[in-house]
Design a protein around this motif. Structure first.
Motif, PDB file in Angstrom:
ATOM      1  N   GLY A  29      19.948  30.590   2.245  1.00  0.00           N
ATOM      2  CA  GLY A  29      19.603  30.516   0.831  1.00  0.00           C
ATOM      3  C   GLY A  29      18.548  29.437   0.612  1.00  0.00           C
ATOM      4  N   PRO A  30      18.293  29.090  -0.625  1.00  0.00           N
ATOM      5  CA  PRO A  30      17.329  28.027  -0.910  1.00  0.00           C
ATOM      6  C   PRO A  30      17.789  26.726  -0.245  1.00  0.00           C
ATOM      7  CG  PRO A  30      18.037  29.106  -2.939  1.00  0.00           C
ATOM      8  CD  PRO A  30      18.884  29.649  -1.818  1.00  0.00           C
ATOM      9  N   LEU A  31      16.843  26.030   0.350  1.00  0.00           N
ATOM     10  CA  LEU A  31      17.166  24.785   1.028  1.00  0.00           C
ATOM     11  C   LEU A  31      17.204  23.634   0.036  1.00  0.00           C
ATOM     12  CD1 LEU A  31      14.969  25.245   4.213  1.00  0.00           C
ATOM     13  CD2 LEU A  31      17.389  25.761   3.910  1.00  0.00           C
ATOM     14  N   GLU A  32      18.081  22.672   0.291  1.00  0.00           N
ATOM     15  CA  GLU A  32      18.248  21.536  -0.611  1.00  0.00           C
ATOM     16  C   GLU A  32      17.078  20.566  -0.534  1.00  0.00           C
ATOM     17  OE1 GLU A  32      21.504  17.981  -1.440  1.00  0.00           O
ATOM     18  OE2 GLU A  32      21.993  19.584  -0.048  1.00  0.00           O
ATOM     19  N   PHE A  33      16.433  20.493   0.626  1.00  0.00           N
ATOM     20  CA  PHE A  33      15.354  19.532   0.830  1.00  0.00           C
ATOM     21  C   PHE A  33      14.050  20.260   1.143  1.00  0.00           C
ATOM     22  CE2 PHE A  33      19.352  17.571   2.070  1.00  0.00           C
ATOM     23  CZ  PHE A  33      19.358  16.472   1.228  1.00  0.00           C
ATOM     24  N   ARG A  41      15.565  10.789   4.604  1.00  0.00           N
ATOM     25  CA  ARG A  41      15.569   9.711   3.598  1.00  0.00           C
ATOM     26  C   ARG A  41      16.865   9.748   2.789  1.00  0.00           C
ATOM     27  NH1 ARG A  41       9.913  10.258   3.806  1.00  0.00           N
ATOM     28  NH2 ARG A  41       9.853  12.118   2.519  1.00  0.00           N
ATOM     29  N   PHE A  42      17.284  10.931   2.412  1.00  0.00           N
ATOM     30  CA  PHE A  42      18.537  11.091   1.677  1.00  0.00           C
ATOM     31  C   PHE A  42      19.711  10.578   2.519  1.00  0.00           C
ATOM     32  CE2 PHE A  42      22.367  13.584   0.897  1.00  0.00           C
ATOM     33  CZ  PHE A  42      22.600  13.286  -0.441  1.00  0.00           C
ATOM     34  N   ALA A  43      19.740  10.956   3.792  1.00  0.00           N
ATOM     35  CA  ALA A  43      20.835  10.548   4.669  1.00  0.00           C
ATOM     36  C   ALA A  43      20.874   9.026   4.825  1.00  0.00           C
ATOM     37  CB  ALA A  43      20.702  11.220   6.034  1.00  0.00           C
TER      38      ALA A  43
END
Length: 79
Positions: A29-33, A41-43
């Protein structure tokens, strides 16, 4: 062995799909990043001091991984 060429506008055959367990989608599906750097960077923000991985008794945190990858990138850019 001849391979099938899909008709224009048709998706290529996916012979591996037959081995997927029931309920596993063929498409993500659509990717979050938008990119891998965005995901990292989020991690780092979320998990900072927690271990990112461990190998042979050496543990590297997400913050440490961020620092080391920035140093490696600088080396690649500037020698």
């Amino acid at each position: 062995m001849a391979t099938e060429t899909p008709a224009p506008g048709m998706a290529p055959p996916r012979p591996w799909a037959a081995s997927y367990p029931a309920g596993v989608p063929l498409e993500l599906g659509p990717l979050e990043f938008a990119s891998i750097p965005d995901m990292l960077r989020f991690a780092v923000q979320r998990f900072g001091p927690r271990p990112a991985f461990e190998s042979f008794g050496v543990r590297i945190s997400f913050e440490g991984l961020d620092r080391l990858s920035a140093q490696f990138a600088a080396f690649l850019q500037h020698g």
